[in-house]
Design an enzyme around this catalytic site. Structure first.
Site, PDB file in Angstrom:
ATOM      1  N   HIS A 112       0.831  -1.196   0.000  1.00 27.78           N
ATOM      2  CA  HIS A 112       0.000   0.000   0.000  1.00 27.78           C
ATOM      3  C   HIS A 112       0.872   1.254   0.000  1.00 27.78           C
ATOM      4  O   HIS A 112       2.082   1.200   0.126  1.00 27.78           O
ATOM      5  CB  HIS A 112      -0.993   0.006   1.176  1.00 27.78           C
ATOM      6  N   CYS A 169       5.572   6.205   4.504  1.00 22.28           N
ATOM      7  CA  CYS A 169       4.365   5.522   4.019  1.00 22.28           C
ATOM      8  C   CYS A 169       3.823   6.156   2.751  1.00 22.28           C
ATOM      9  O   CYS A 169       2.992   5.567   2.068  1.00 22.28           O
ATOM     10  CB  CYS A 169       3.281   5.525   5.099  1.00 22.28           C
ATOM     11  N   HIS A 192       4.923   0.042  -0.469  1.00 27.32           N
ATOM     12  CA  HIS A 192       5.696  -0.835   0.416  1.00 27.32           C
ATOM     13  C   HIS A 192       4.737  -1.879   0.962  1.00 27.32           C
ATOM     14  O   HIS A 192       3.517  -1.714   0.867  1.00 27.32           O
ATOM     15  CB  HIS A 192       6.345  -0.035   1.558  1.00 27.32           C
ATOM     16  N   HIS A 228       3.308  -4.915   3.855  1.00 26.81           N
ATOM     17  CA  HIS A 228       3.168  -5.328   5.246  1.00 26.81           C
ATOM     18  C   HIS A 228       2.710  -6.779   5.290  1.00 26.81           C
ATOM     19  O   HIS A 228       1.989  -7.240   4.406  1.00 26.81           O
ATOM     20  CB  HIS A 228       2.118  -4.495   5.990  1.00 26.81           C
ATOM     21  N   ASP A 260      -4.843 -10.716  -0.227  1.00 27.67           N
ATOM     22  CA  ASP A 260      -3.513 -11.328  -0.106  1.00 27.67           C
ATOM     23  C   ASP A 260      -2.725 -11.179  -1.405  1.00 27.67           C
ATOM     24  O   ASP A 260      -3.238 -11.475  -2.485  1.00 27.67           O
ATOM     25  CB  ASP A 260      -3.656 -12.807   0.266  1.00 27.67           C
ATOM     26  N   HIS A 261      -1.487 -10.706  -1.283  1.00 33.23           N
ATOM     27  CA  HIS A 261      -0.587 -10.491  -2.419  1.00 33.23           C
ATOM     28  C   HIS A 261      -1.119  -9.467  -3.416  1.00 33.23           C
ATOM     29  O   HIS A 261      -0.814  -9.533  -4.615  1.00 33.23           O
ATOM     30  CB  HIS A 261      -0.234 -11.818  -3.108  1.00 33.23           C
ATOM     31  N   GLU A 268      -0.677  -4.213  11.822  1.00 27.67           N
ATOM     32  CA  GLU A 268       0.045  -3.801  10.621  1.00 27.67           C
ATOM     33  C   GLU A 268       1.529  -4.129  10.771  1.00 27.67           C
ATOM     34  O   GLU A 268       2.205  -4.503   9.813  1.00 27.67           O
ATOM     35  CB  GLU A 268      -0.154  -2.314  10.360  1.00 27.67           C
TER      36      GLU A 268
HETATM   37 NI    NI Z   1       2.538   0.987   5.483  1.00 26.53          NI
END
Ligand code: NI
Length: 135
Positions: free
Chosen positions: A13, A32, A38, A40, A78-79, A123
């Site tokens: 995200h 961010c 990037h 998580h 997911d992914h 997160e």
């Molecule tokens: Ni983040």
């Protein structure tokens, strides 16, 4: 009685407000806001509260909850790149708070209304949010 099923999903995200300049976004969101995204390793805890069914001994069969979470959360997020791939976040900043709210709504529609629902989203090891449908 409360029961919980935990799942993990990996997603990318970027946090930014489209009406702000790059400088303002960097100032508010820091790293961010970097434009190339990037990732998580999110952990989602789904907590259900209700009465134990005397016939089964369950609040809810966690195998059924597992199926719901696979279908509603893992297959969706997911992914994925949350900003680019997921319509839920096309116009919603994918902060942990907003992700938790979206997950709550998706799960709420699939579980019996007699059960209270709380989701807790990790997160990182240190940043955790919790949503109960109210605030
Ligand atoms: Ni983040």
């Amino acid at each position: 009685m409360k029961v919980c099923r935990r799942i993990t999903f990996n997603a990318a995200h970027r946090l930014f407000h489209p009406e702000w300049t790059d400088e303002k976004n960097l100032e508010v969101f820091g790293k961010c806001a970097y434009p190339n995204y990037h990732g998580h390793n999110y952990v989602l805890e789904t907590w259900l509260e209700g009465k134990v069914d005397p016939m089964t001994g369950y609040v809810m069969d966690l195998k059924d909850l597992k199926k719901i979470l696979n279908q509603e959360i893992s297959e969706r997020f997911d992914h994925r790149n949350l900003n680019l791939d997921c319509p839920e976040f096309a116009h919603l900043n994918p902060s942990a708070e907003n992700i938790a709210m979206v997950c709550w709504k998706l799960i709420r529609e699939q579980i019996p209304s007699s059960l209270k629902l709380v989701v807790r989203l990790w997160e990182t090891e240190n940043n955790i949010v919790e949503y109960n449908g109210e605030e």
